[in-house]
Design a protein around this motif. Structure first.
Motif, PDB file in Angstrom:
ATOM      1  N   ARG A  18       0.824  -1.217   0.000  1.00  0.00           N
ATOM      2  CA  ARG A  18       0.000   0.000   0.000  1.00  0.00           C
ATOM      3  C   ARG A  18       0.857   1.267   0.000  1.00  0.00           C
ATOM      4  NH1 ARG A  18      -5.558  -1.238   3.461  1.00  0.00           N
ATOM      5  NH2 ARG A  18      -5.943  -3.284   2.455  1.00  0.00           N
ATOM      6  N   VAL A  19       0.366   2.219  -0.772  1.00  0.00           N
ATOM      7  CA  VAL A  19       0.909   3.575  -0.771  1.00  0.00           C
ATOM      8  C   VAL A  19      -0.208   4.474  -0.265  1.00  0.00           C
ATOM      9  CG1 VAL A  19       1.843   5.455  -2.157  1.00  0.00           C
ATOM     10  CG2 VAL A  19       2.426   3.078  -2.729  1.00  0.00           C
ATOM     11  N   ASP A  20       0.002   5.127   0.874  1.00  0.00           N
ATOM     12  CA  ASP A  20      -1.057   5.938   1.498  1.00  0.00           C
ATOM     13  C   ASP A  20      -0.805   7.416   1.203  1.00  0.00           C
ATOM     14  OD1 ASP A  20      -3.054   7.039   3.012  1.00  0.00           O
ATOM     15  OD2 ASP A  20      -2.648   5.820   4.797  1.00  0.00           O
ATOM     16  N   LEU A  21      -1.647   7.971   0.334  1.00  0.00           N
ATOM     17  CA  LEU A  21      -1.523   9.386  -0.032  1.00  0.00           C
ATOM     18  C   LEU A  21      -2.550  10.258   0.677  1.00  0.00           C
ATOM     19  CD1 LEU A  21      -0.946   9.067  -3.898  1.00  0.00           C
ATOM     20  CD2 LEU A  21       0.760   9.309  -2.089  1.00  0.00           C
ATOM     21  N   ARG A  22      -3.298   9.694   1.587  1.00  0.00           N
ATOM     22  CA  ARG A  22      -4.330  10.462   2.280  1.00  0.00           C
ATOM     23  C   ARG A  22      -3.695  11.574   3.118  1.00  0.00           C
ATOM     24  NH1 ARG A  22      -7.360   5.642   5.231  1.00  0.00           N
ATOM     25  NH2 ARG A  22      -5.139   5.082   5.469  1.00  0.00           N
ATOM     26  N   ALA A  38      -4.739  -0.439 -13.992  1.00  0.00           N
ATOM     27  CA  ALA A  38      -5.069   0.353 -12.809  1.00  0.00           C
ATOM     28  C   ALA A  38      -6.587   0.370 -12.693  1.00  0.00           C
ATOM     29  CB  ALA A  38      -4.525   1.773 -12.916  1.00  0.00           C
ATOM     30  N   VAL A  39      -7.079   0.230 -11.483  1.00  0.00           N
ATOM     31  CA  VAL A  39      -8.512   0.280 -11.222  1.00  0.00           C
ATOM     32  C   VAL A  39      -8.774   1.426 -10.254  1.00  0.00           C
ATOM     33  CG1 VAL A  39     -10.545  -0.952 -10.386  1.00  0.00           C
ATOM     34  CG2 VAL A  39      -8.703  -2.217 -11.534  1.00  0.00           C
ATOM     35  N   LEU A  40      -9.533   2.417 -10.698  1.00  0.00           N
ATOM     36  CA  LEU A  40      -9.970   3.499  -9.813  1.00  0.00           C
ATOM     37  C   LEU A  40     -11.352   3.132  -9.296  1.00  0.00           C
ATOM     38  CD1 LEU A  40      -9.705   6.296  -8.538  1.00  0.00           C
ATOM     39  CD2 LEU A  40     -10.569   7.282 -10.676  1.00  0.00           C
ATOM     40  N   ALA A  41     -11.455   2.902  -7.991  1.00  0.00           N
ATOM     41  CA  ALA A  41     -12.687   2.361  -7.432  1.00  0.00           C
ATOM     42  C   ALA A  41     -13.034   3.059  -6.125  1.00  0.00           C
ATOM     43  CB  ALA A  41     -12.536   0.859  -7.194  1.00  0.00           C
ATOM     44  N   ASP A  42     -14.331   3.118  -5.841  1.00  0.00           N
ATOM     45  CA  ASP A  42     -14.794   3.623  -4.551  1.00  0.00           C
ATOM     46  C   ASP A  42     -15.562   2.514  -3.832  1.00  0.00           C
ATOM     47  OD1 ASP A  42     -17.290   3.515  -5.761  1.00  0.00           O
ATOM     48  OD2 ASP A  42     -17.498   5.691  -5.999  1.00  0.00           O
ATOM     49  N   VAL A  52      -6.490   1.908  -7.064  1.00  0.00           N
ATOM     50  CA  VAL A  52      -6.523   3.256  -6.497  1.00  0.00           C
ATOM     51  C   VAL A  52      -7.913   3.459  -5.903  1.00  0.00           C
ATOM     52  CG1 VAL A  52      -6.253   5.730  -6.943  1.00  0.00           C
ATOM     53  CG2 VAL A  52      -4.902   4.059  -8.260  1.00  0.00           C
ATOM     54  N   THR A  53      -7.982   3.707  -4.615  1.00  0.00           N
ATOM     55  CA  THR A  53      -9.294   3.783  -3.974  1.00  0.00           C
ATOM     56  C   THR A  53      -9.288   4.739  -2.783  1.00  0.00           C
ATOM     57  OG1 THR A  53     -11.085   2.503  -2.969  1.00  0.00           O
ATOM     58  CG2 THR A  53      -8.828   1.791  -2.474  1.00  0.00           C
ATOM     59  N   ASP A  54     -10.460   5.310  -2.513  1.00  0.00           N
ATOM     60  CA  ASP A  54     -10.643   6.137  -1.316  1.00  0.00           C
ATOM     61  C   ASP A  54     -11.300   5.349  -0.196  1.00  0.00           C
ATOM     62  OD1 ASP A  54     -13.168   5.872  -2.397  1.00  0.00           O
ATOM     63  OD2 ASP A  54     -13.672   8.005  -2.299  1.00  0.00           O
ATOM     64  N   SER A  55     -11.404   4.027  -0.378  1.00  0.00           N
ATOM     65  CA  SER A  55     -12.084   3.175   0.605  1.00  0.00           C
ATOM     66  C   SER A  55     -11.122   2.115   1.139  1.00  0.00           C
ATOM     67  CB  SER A  55     -13.299   2.493  -0.037  1.00  0.00           C
ATOM     68  OG  SER A  55     -13.835   1.517   0.825  1.00  0.00           O
ATOM     69  N   PRO A  56     -10.602   2.307   2.363  1.00  0.00           N
ATOM     70  CA  PRO A  56      -9.761   1.260   2.961  1.00  0.00           C
ATOM     71  C   PRO A  56     -10.508  -0.064   3.099  1.00  0.00           C
ATOM     72  CG  PRO A  56      -9.561   3.315   4.189  1.00  0.00           C
ATOM     73  CD  PRO A  56     -10.704   3.502   3.235  1.00  0.00           C
ATOM     74  N   GLU A  57     -11.819   0.027   3.318  1.00  0.00           N
ATOM     75  CA  GLU A  57     -12.620  -1.182   3.437  1.00  0.00           C
ATOM     76  C   GLU A  57     -12.616  -1.968   2.126  1.00  0.00           C
ATOM     77  OE1 GLU A  57     -13.545   1.748   6.417  1.00  0.00           O
ATOM     78  OE2 GLU A  57     -13.704   1.871   4.223  1.00  0.00           O
ATOM     79  N   ASP A  60      -7.661  10.353  -0.649  1.00  0.00           N
ATOM     80  CA  ASP A  60      -8.701  10.983   0.154  1.00  0.00           C
ATOM     81  C   ASP A  60     -10.069  10.890  -0.500  1.00  0.00           C
ATOM     82  OD1 ASP A  60      -7.181  11.961   2.393  1.00  0.00           O
ATOM     83  OD2 ASP A  60      -6.296  13.451   1.054  1.00  0.00           O
ATOM     84  N   ASP A  61     -10.101  11.046  -1.841  1.00  0.00           N
ATOM     85  CA  ASP A  61     -11.364  11.072  -2.563  1.00  0.00           C
ATOM     86  C   ASP A  61     -11.094  10.787  -4.034  1.00  0.00           C
ATOM     87  OD1 ASP A  61     -10.300  13.521  -3.580  1.00  0.00           O
ATOM     88  OD2 ASP A  61     -11.314  14.664  -2.006  1.00  0.00           O
ATOM     89  N   ILE A  62     -12.154  10.736  -4.809  1.00  0.00           N
ATOM     90  CA  ILE A  62     -12.014  10.406  -6.235  1.00  0.00           C
ATOM     91  C   ILE A  62     -11.263  11.493  -6.990  1.00  0.00           C
ATOM     92  CG2 ILE A  62     -13.281   9.947  -8.371  1.00  0.00           C
ATOM     93  CD1 ILE A  62     -13.117   7.616  -6.394  1.00  0.00           C
ATOM     94  N   ASP A  63     -11.397  12.745  -6.572  1.00  0.00           N
ATOM     95  CA  ASP A  63     -10.626  13.811  -7.227  1.00  0.00           C
ATOM     96  C   ASP A  63      -9.125  13.539  -7.112  1.00  0.00           C
ATOM     97  OD1 ASP A  63     -12.857  15.187  -8.046  1.00  0.00           O
ATOM     98  OD2 ASP A  63     -12.868  16.587  -6.367  1.00  0.00           O
ATOM     99  N   GLN A  64      -8.692  13.177  -5.914  1.00  0.00           N
ATOM    100  CA  GLN A  64      -7.277  12.837  -5.754  1.00  0.00           C
ATOM    101  C   GLN A  64      -6.943  11.562  -6.525  1.00  0.00           C
ATOM    102  OE1 GLN A  64      -5.778  11.713  -1.847  1.00  0.00           O
ATOM    103  NE2 GLN A  64      -3.827  12.745  -2.230  1.00  0.00           N
TER     104      GLN A  64
END
Length: 445
Positions: free
Chosen positions: A9-13, A252-256, A283-288, A325-329
């Motif tokens: 994991r790379v945490d950019l939050r 790459a998968v951008l997912a929420d 790539v996701t804004d959801s740790p879950e 943090d979010d989909i924009d990021q």
């Protein structure tokens, strides 16, 4: 029992990295083409000097077999198609039909612009005369790559094309019969049983076959291959055109939180199946979701045929999960990463996809997996890798076309602009340029 898979994991939050920082922080694999140039250069030079004889010698060394001739006999192409599994033939026919429909709409038309009365510039689109289409061997068999290379070349109006694919020991020195069948199904008449760097060199320089027939050189080479194929393309570039220096495949998968972790995991595995160097990035804004995808990867790997290869790829530095943090990021991340294949599995996926600026191909929503694009979407799967989607496109009809400007001016139209040509020529200290115009209207002393 399969051990639990946890993507690095790379945490950019909570962070706002610059684009340059993103490019270094994100998972990225790749291969060092420079590291093998010293091995490939003598091979290219040998084929340049000795033609098909050298190519066949390298084939014997690396593929373990020497075909009777470089060119595959026509009757073997016909036999391969006749013996093709009907289900595979039906699938290839669907893939060809859909790919032709999409690529037919890419053909550009000539455009003439009247700059001034009597002065026109026409942009004329002319197909490359002869192309070489490389279809790799290795871990898998790629009849789909035959389709993806041949269809846009045919749609562009290329006059002459040759498919090159490695000879296979188990098939008597011929390329895999499914490759031959796909070529025949597409109407390809010329297939060469040669692979690797020697194939690129032989396509570039040409030679004489074992029966004395000419093996004509090509003007452009397209299609993916391993690091040695890529190195040969680099060495031959200039003598011939190339589509790209392809690296290992990537997704790459951008997912929420709305994404199905089972779908995401399956798609990450599907690309990791290609190669131990393949990249699979979430790539996701959801740790879950990230946790659920790890669990789904572990569960699905018990069912995967090439589990060892997949596990190695998923554990490599080129694969991982990026938390945002979010989909924009997330969009900033995927635009910096510029994936070969990018899936958008979010709420309002179409709107999110419309904001993507850098990707080889974008797959929108839960029912557009990358594997659809690999085979039957109608899109092309020969795509830029290693971040090259920031500046390059995938294979298309345009790859096989050259734009030529045709300039036509009348006497009065040239006379009207002659003074400006002379002024600019003098400003660049190239007075003969101006004199070439003045000579048409006045005597030069």
């Amino acid at each position: 029992m399969t051990s639990r898979i946890e993507l690095a994991r790379v945490d950019l939050r909570g962070r706002t990295p610059t684009t340059a920082q993103l490019r270094t922080a994100l998972p990225r694999g790749g291969v060092d083409v420079d590291s093998v140039l010293h091995q490939v250069r003598p091979m290219v030079e040998a084929v340049r000097d000795r033609g098909a004889a050298a190519a066949l010698e390298f084939g014997a060394k690396f593929d373990g077999v020497t075909p009777e001739s470089v060119r595959v006999p026509a009757d073997r192409l016909a036999a391969a198609l006749a013996e093709l599994d009907p289900a595979v033939r039906a699938a290839l026919e669907v893939a060809i039909e859909r790919t032709r429909v999409v690529h037919a709409d890419q053909r550009r038309t000539d455009t003439t612009t009247e700059v001034v009365p009597g002065g026109t510039v026409t942009e004329r689109w002319v197909p490359v005369e002869r192309v070489g289409l490389y279809v790799p061997g290795g871990n898998a068999v790629y009849p789909s790559s035959v389709v993806m290379n041949v269809v846009p070349a045919q749609a562009a109006g290329v006059d002459s094309l040759v498919v090159a694919s490695p000879p296979q020991q188990q098939f008597g020195g011929l390329p895999h019969p499914t490759i031959l069948a796909a070529a025949r199904l597409l109407g390809v008449e010329e297939v060469w049983a040669v692979g690797g760097a020697q194939a690129v060199a032989l396509l570039s320089y040409g030679g004489t076959d074992t029966d004395g027939a000419d093996l004509l050189p090509v003007d452009l080479i397209t299609g993916p291959g391993n690091i040695y194929v890529t190195a040969a393309k680099r060495l031959c570039r200039g003598l011939v055109g190339i589509d790209a220096e392809a690296g290992p495949t990537e997704i790459a998968v951008l997912a929420d939180a709305t994404a199905d972790p089972v779908h995401v995991a399956a798609d990450l595995i599907s690309q990791a199946e290609h190669d131990v160097l393949a990249a699979s990035v979430l790539v996701t804004d959801s740790p879950e979701l990230a946790d659920a995808v790890d669990a789904a990867l572990t569960a699905q790997l018990t069912l995967v045929k090439h589990a060892e290869r997949v596990t190695t790829a998923l554990a490599g530095t080129q694969s991982g999960t990026v938390l945002v943090d979010d989909i924009d990021q997330g969009l900033r991340v995927v635009n910096a990463y510029a994936a070969e294949h990018l899936e958008i599995q979010t709420a309002d996926a179409a709107d999110v996809a419309a904001r993507v600026r850098s990707a080889g191909a974008i797959f929108v929503g839960p029912y557009a997996p990358v594997s659809l694009g690999d085979y039957c979407a109608g899109s092309n799967h020969v795509l830029p890798t290693a971040g090259c989607a920031r500046h390059s496109s995938g294979l298309s009809v345009q790859t096989f076309l050259r734009g030529i400007h045709v300039v036509e001016y009348s006497e009065s139209a040239l006379k009207d602009v002659a003074g400006h040509v002379v002024a600019l020529a003098d400003a660049e200290d190239l007075p003969a340029h101006g004199q070439a115009v003045r000579a048409r209207f006045e005597a030069l002393s």
